[in-house]
Write a protein that holds these residues in place. Structure first.
Motif, PDB file in Angstrom:
ATOM      1  N   LEU A   1       5.170  -5.375   1.030  1.00 53.43           N
ATOM      2  CA  LEU A   1       5.701  -4.038   0.772  1.00 53.43           C
ATOM      3  C   LEU A   1       6.950  -3.680   1.140  1.00 53.43           C
ATOM      4  O   LEU A   1       7.613  -2.868   1.598  1.00 53.43           O
ATOM      5  CB  LEU A   1       4.608  -3.153   1.790  1.00 53.43           C
ATOM      6  CG  LEU A   1       3.357  -3.457   1.576  1.00 53.43           C
ATOM      7  CD1 LEU A   1       2.556  -2.583   2.845  1.00 53.43           C
ATOM      8  CD2 LEU A   1       2.777  -2.898   0.327  1.00 53.43           C
ATOM      9  N   ASP A   2       7.826  -4.708   0.820  1.00 54.43           N
ATOM     10  CA  ASP A   2       9.465  -4.906   0.891  1.00 54.43           C
ATOM     11  C   ASP A   2       9.638  -4.630   2.401  1.00 54.43           C
ATOM     12  O   ASP A   2      10.820  -3.782   2.604  1.00 54.43           O
ATOM     13  CB  ASP A   2      10.039  -3.717  -0.083  1.00 54.43           C
ATOM     14  CG  ASP A   2       9.714  -3.945  -1.595  1.00 54.43           C
ATOM     15  OD1 ASP A   2       9.737  -5.193  -1.920  1.00 54.43           O
ATOM     16  OD2 ASP A   2       9.273  -3.026  -2.392  1.00 54.43           O
ATOM     17  N   SER A   3       9.022  -5.025   3.361  1.00 50.71           N
ATOM     18  CA  SER A   3       9.344  -4.758   4.446  1.00 50.71           C
ATOM     19  C   SER A   3       9.668  -6.174   5.171  1.00 50.71           C
ATOM     20  O   SER A   3       9.715  -7.223   4.874  1.00 50.71           O
ATOM     21  CB  SER A   3       8.324  -4.225   5.244  1.00 50.71           C
ATOM     22  OG  SER A   3       7.127  -5.368   5.491  1.00 50.71           O
ATOM     23  N   ALA A   4      10.351  -5.959   6.564  1.00 49.46           N
ATOM     24  CA  ALA A   4      10.562  -7.249   7.276  1.00 49.46           C
ATOM     25  C   ALA A   4       9.339  -7.832   7.825  1.00 49.46           C
ATOM     26  O   ALA A   4       9.398  -8.778   8.689  1.00 49.46           O
ATOM     27  CB  ALA A   4      11.654  -6.975   8.166  1.00 49.46           C
ATOM     28  N   LEU A   5       8.156  -7.105   7.714  1.00 49.24           N
ATOM     29  CA  LEU A   5       6.997  -7.621   8.431  1.00 49.24           C
ATOM     30  C   LEU A   5       6.098  -8.439   7.591  1.00 49.24           C
ATOM     31  O   LEU A   5       6.349  -8.341   6.339  1.00 49.24           O
ATOM     32  CB  LEU A   5       6.251  -6.527   8.814  1.00 49.24           C
ATOM     33  CG  LEU A   5       6.542  -5.356   9.782  1.00 49.24           C
ATOM     34  CD1 LEU A   5       5.708  -3.964  10.018  1.00 49.24           C
ATOM     35  CD2 LEU A   5       7.145  -5.833  11.033  1.00 49.24           C
ATOM     36  N   SER A   6       5.443  -9.399   8.227  1.00 49.33           N
ATOM     37  CA  SER A   6       4.662 -10.215   7.570  1.00 49.33           C
ATOM     38  C   SER A   6       3.195  -9.404   7.096  1.00 49.33           C
ATOM     39  O   SER A   6       2.835  -8.389   7.742  1.00 49.33           O
ATOM     40  CB  SER A   6       4.185 -11.547   8.321  1.00 49.33           C
ATOM     41  OG  SER A   6       3.601 -11.198   9.574  1.00 49.33           O
TER      42      SER A   6
ATOM     43  N   ARG B   1      -0.745   1.954  -0.893  1.00 52.55           N
ATOM     44  CA  ARG B   1      -1.719   2.774  -1.910  1.00 52.55           C
ATOM     45  C   ARG B   1      -0.876   2.957  -3.287  1.00 52.55           C
ATOM     46  O   ARG B   1      -1.650   2.792  -4.072  1.00 52.55           O
ATOM     47  CB  ARG B   1      -1.717   4.387  -0.943  1.00 52.55           C
ATOM     48  CG  ARG B   1      -2.672   4.258  -0.049  1.00 52.55           C
ATOM     49  CD  ARG B   1      -3.127   5.598   0.577  1.00 52.55           C
ATOM     50  NE  ARG B   1      -3.665   6.433  -0.419  1.00 52.55           N
ATOM     51  CZ  ARG B   1      -4.977   6.495  -0.637  1.00 52.55           C
ATOM     52  NH1 ARG B   1      -5.673   5.653  -0.147  1.00 52.55           N
ATOM     53  NH2 ARG B   1      -5.609   7.239  -1.457  1.00 52.55           N
ATOM     54  N   ASP B   2       0.255   3.026  -3.362  1.00 52.17           N
ATOM     55  CA  ASP B   2       1.417   3.387  -4.468  1.00 52.17           C
ATOM     56  C   ASP B   2       1.057   2.079  -5.344  1.00 52.17           C
ATOM     57  O   ASP B   2       0.742   2.030  -6.544  1.00 52.17           O
ATOM     58  CB  ASP B   2       2.530   3.643  -4.167  1.00 52.17           C
ATOM     59  CG  ASP B   2       2.695   5.114  -3.634  1.00 52.17           C
ATOM     60  OD1 ASP B   2       1.749   5.806  -3.838  1.00 52.17           O
ATOM     61  OD2 ASP B   2       3.876   5.357  -2.972  1.00 52.17           O
ATOM     62  N   ALA B   3       1.119   0.921  -4.849  1.00 52.75           N
ATOM     63  CA  ALA B   3       1.095  -0.305  -5.413  1.00 52.75           C
ATOM     64  C   ALA B   3      -0.338  -0.520  -5.902  1.00 52.75           C
ATOM     65  O   ALA B   3      -0.461  -0.957  -7.175  1.00 52.75           O
ATOM     66  CB  ALA B   3       1.362  -1.592  -4.554  1.00 52.75           C
ATOM     67  N   ALA B   4      -1.623  -0.234  -5.181  1.00 50.56           N
ATOM     68  CA  ALA B   4      -2.764  -0.179  -5.700  1.00 50.56           C
ATOM     69  C   ALA B   4      -3.023   0.494  -6.990  1.00 50.56           C
ATOM     70  O   ALA B   4      -3.708   0.264  -7.833  1.00 50.56           O
ATOM     71  CB  ALA B   4      -3.717   0.038  -4.423  1.00 50.56           C
ATOM     72  N   ARG B   5      -2.394   1.772  -6.764  1.00 50.20           N
ATOM     73  CA  ARG B   5      -2.801   2.666  -7.928  1.00 50.20           C
ATOM     74  C   ARG B   5      -1.886   2.460  -8.850  1.00 50.20           C
ATOM     75  O   ARG B   5      -2.657   2.337 -10.111  1.00 50.20           O
ATOM     76  CB  ARG B   5      -2.125   4.222  -7.179  1.00 50.20           C
ATOM     77  CG  ARG B   5      -1.749   5.139  -8.315  1.00 50.20           C
ATOM     78  CD  ARG B   5      -1.279   6.133  -7.960  1.00 50.20           C
ATOM     79  NE  ARG B   5      -1.970   7.291  -6.975  1.00 50.20           N
ATOM     80  CZ  ARG B   5      -3.048   8.098  -7.198  1.00 50.20           C
ATOM     81  NH1 ARG B   5      -3.384   8.541  -8.506  1.00 50.20           N
ATOM     82  NH2 ARG B   5      -3.542   8.662  -6.300  1.00 50.20           N
ATOM     83  N   ALA B   6      -0.857   1.776  -9.013  1.00 45.51           N
ATOM     84  CA  ALA B   6       0.080   1.454 -10.073  1.00 45.51           C
ATOM     85  C   ALA B   6      -0.840   0.301 -10.821  1.00 45.51           C
ATOM     86  O   ALA B   6      -0.837  -0.078 -12.068  1.00 45.51           O
ATOM     87  CB  ALA B   6       1.421   0.632  -9.739  1.00 45.51           C
ATOM     88  N   LEU B   7      -1.457  -0.535  -9.822  1.00 41.44           N
ATOM     89  CA  LEU B   7      -2.102  -1.994 -10.474  1.00 41.44           C
ATOM     90  C   LEU B   7      -3.626  -0.981 -11.247  1.00 41.44           C
ATOM     91  O   LEU B   7      -3.858  -1.788 -12.408  1.00 41.44           O
ATOM     92  CB  LEU B   7      -2.799  -2.697  -9.450  1.00 41.44           C
ATOM     93  CG  LEU B   7      -3.319  -3.996  -9.754  1.00 41.44           C
ATOM     94  CD1 LEU B   7      -2.340  -4.938 -10.466  1.00 41.44           C
ATOM     95  CD2 LEU B   7      -3.827  -4.786  -8.502  1.00 41.44           C
ATOM     96  N   LEU B   8      -4.014  -0.338 -10.738  1.00 41.30           N
ATOM     97  CA  LEU B   8      -5.406   0.342 -11.432  1.00 41.30           C
ATOM     98  C   LEU B   8      -4.868   1.138 -12.667  1.00 41.30           C
ATOM     99  O   LEU B   8      -5.752   1.248 -13.585  1.00 41.30           O
ATOM    100  CB  LEU B   8      -6.028   1.106 -10.201  1.00 41.30           C
ATOM    101  CG  LEU B   8      -6.828   0.533  -9.306  1.00 41.30           C
ATOM    102  CD1 LEU B   8      -7.373   1.445  -8.325  1.00 41.30           C
ATOM    103  CD2 LEU B   8      -7.930  -0.348  -9.844  1.00 41.30           C
ATOM    104  N   GLU B   9      -3.907   1.662 -12.503  1.00 40.74           N
ATOM    105  CA  GLU B   9      -3.377   2.719 -13.757  1.00 40.74           C
ATOM    106  C   GLU B   9      -3.019   1.836 -15.154  1.00 40.74           C
ATOM    107  O   GLU B   9      -3.090   2.481 -16.142  1.00 40.74           O
ATOM    108  CB  GLU B   9      -2.059   3.510 -13.366  1.00 40.74           C
ATOM    109  CG  GLU B   9      -2.668   4.715 -12.466  1.00 40.74           C
ATOM    110  CD  GLU B   9      -1.497   5.590 -11.807  1.00 40.74           C
ATOM    111  OE1 GLU B   9      -0.033   5.133 -12.174  1.00 40.74           O
ATOM    112  OE2 GLU B   9      -1.595   6.685 -11.412  1.00 40.74           O
TER     113      GLU B   9
END
Length: 311
Positions: free
Chosen positions: A30-35, A112-120
């Protein structure tokens, strides 16, 4: 290893490679510094009013030492608070701070936005086919349960469908009459709010989420545009059978994440002093009570409250 199972293992590994590539799990999460693991721990903390580290460890299958290091990092960032458990003084209850919720909210929305983009990318019929297939995979790979009562319950948040607004109005009318003694005028107020939301809906600036548990509607929340910089949280409700599972917090977090990504500067809400569970959700996320006013309506003596959160 016999030939059929060998081919099935290859097929499963191929699916795993395809899935991780499609969902971007091989990239910085998610473009974050977290794993990915750290984000999953944040998710569990954000959707539980409070919990012990052992509960999160069991849920995620994490090594105790590894989880402890993650929690210490969260605590150092001001995202996590520890309290002695009233039930067992040897254990500590964990709770996200308002800063922790603020850190988690944009990650939630990005996911959620990434999942939406994948489904769209898919036609509507193929999206339904994909979701049904994923549900079957999840069911087949779930660990065997000792009994039906022990099976994990599936909670999802989705966009509204035809008939949902009527359900939201009905739930408010029934629950508030039964639990707080409010008369039919309150149901009329909710019907008016829902009707205006649908009639004046502003795509891109407003949203509604319906919570489902095992395929049954159990909750809702609305985000309405009050001004160019102010969003309003409305009609948060959860059926009694779904309480205590963190769904109220999840619904609230969806509103906050959406509001932040759309550039709102403040979120406001109006509630009643008697709604202690909802007030706890708001306070835990940094909302501040700014106005309290007694009034008579809906057949009861009530105290209306205005809460605000700077985003």
């Amino acid at each position: 290893m016999d030939e059929p199972i060998t081919e099935q293992v290859k097929a499963l590994r191929a699916f795993n490679r395809s899935y991780t590539r499609s969902t971007g799990l091989l990239e910085p999460y998610l473009d974050s510094a977290l794993s990915l693991t750290e984000v999953r721990v944040l998710y569990e903390l954000a959707h539980r009013a409070q919990s012990a580290a052992s509960e999160i460890g069991r849920e995620l299958g994490l090594d105790t030492g590894y989880l402890s290091r993650i929690l210490k990092r969260f605590e150092a960032r001001g995202w996590l608070q520890r309290h002695s458990s009233p039930a067992d003084g040897r254990q500590q209850d964990l709770r996200l701070t308002p800063a922790g919720h603020a850190a988690f909210a944009p990650l939630q929305q990005k996911s959620r936005d990434a999942a939406r983009a994948l489904l769209e990318r898919l036609p509507a019929a193929e999206r339904v086919e994909l979701v049904d297939a994923m549900a079957k995979v999840q069911r087949l790979l779930a660990p065997p349960a000792a009994s039906a009562a022990a099976r994990p319950r599936t909670a999802v948040l989705r966009e509204p469908r035809p008939g949902d607004m009527g359900w939201v109005v009905q739930q408010h009318g029934e629950l508030y009459a039964r639990e707080y003694g409010l008369d039919a005028r309150f149901e009329a107020l909710v019907a008016d709010i829902a009707a205006r939301f649908v009639r004046n809906f502003q795509p891109g600036w407003e949203r509604c989420w319906i919570a489902e548990l095992d395929g049954e509607r159990v909750g809702s929340v609305f985000l309405a545009r009050k001004s160019a910089t102010v969003a309003q949280l409305r009609l948060l409700i959860l059926a009694p059978a779904a309480r205590g599972m963190g769904l109220g917090g999840r619904l609230t977090d969806e509103c906050l994440a959406f509001a932040r990504t759309r550039g709102y500067r403040k979120m406001v809400l109006w509630t009643h002093s008697c709604l202690t569970a909802a007030r706890s959700i708001y306070a835990a996320r940094g909302f501040v009570l700014t106005k309290s006013e007694p009034y008579e309506d809906f057949g009861q003596s009530l105290v209306g409250e205005t809460w605000e959160l700077k985003l």
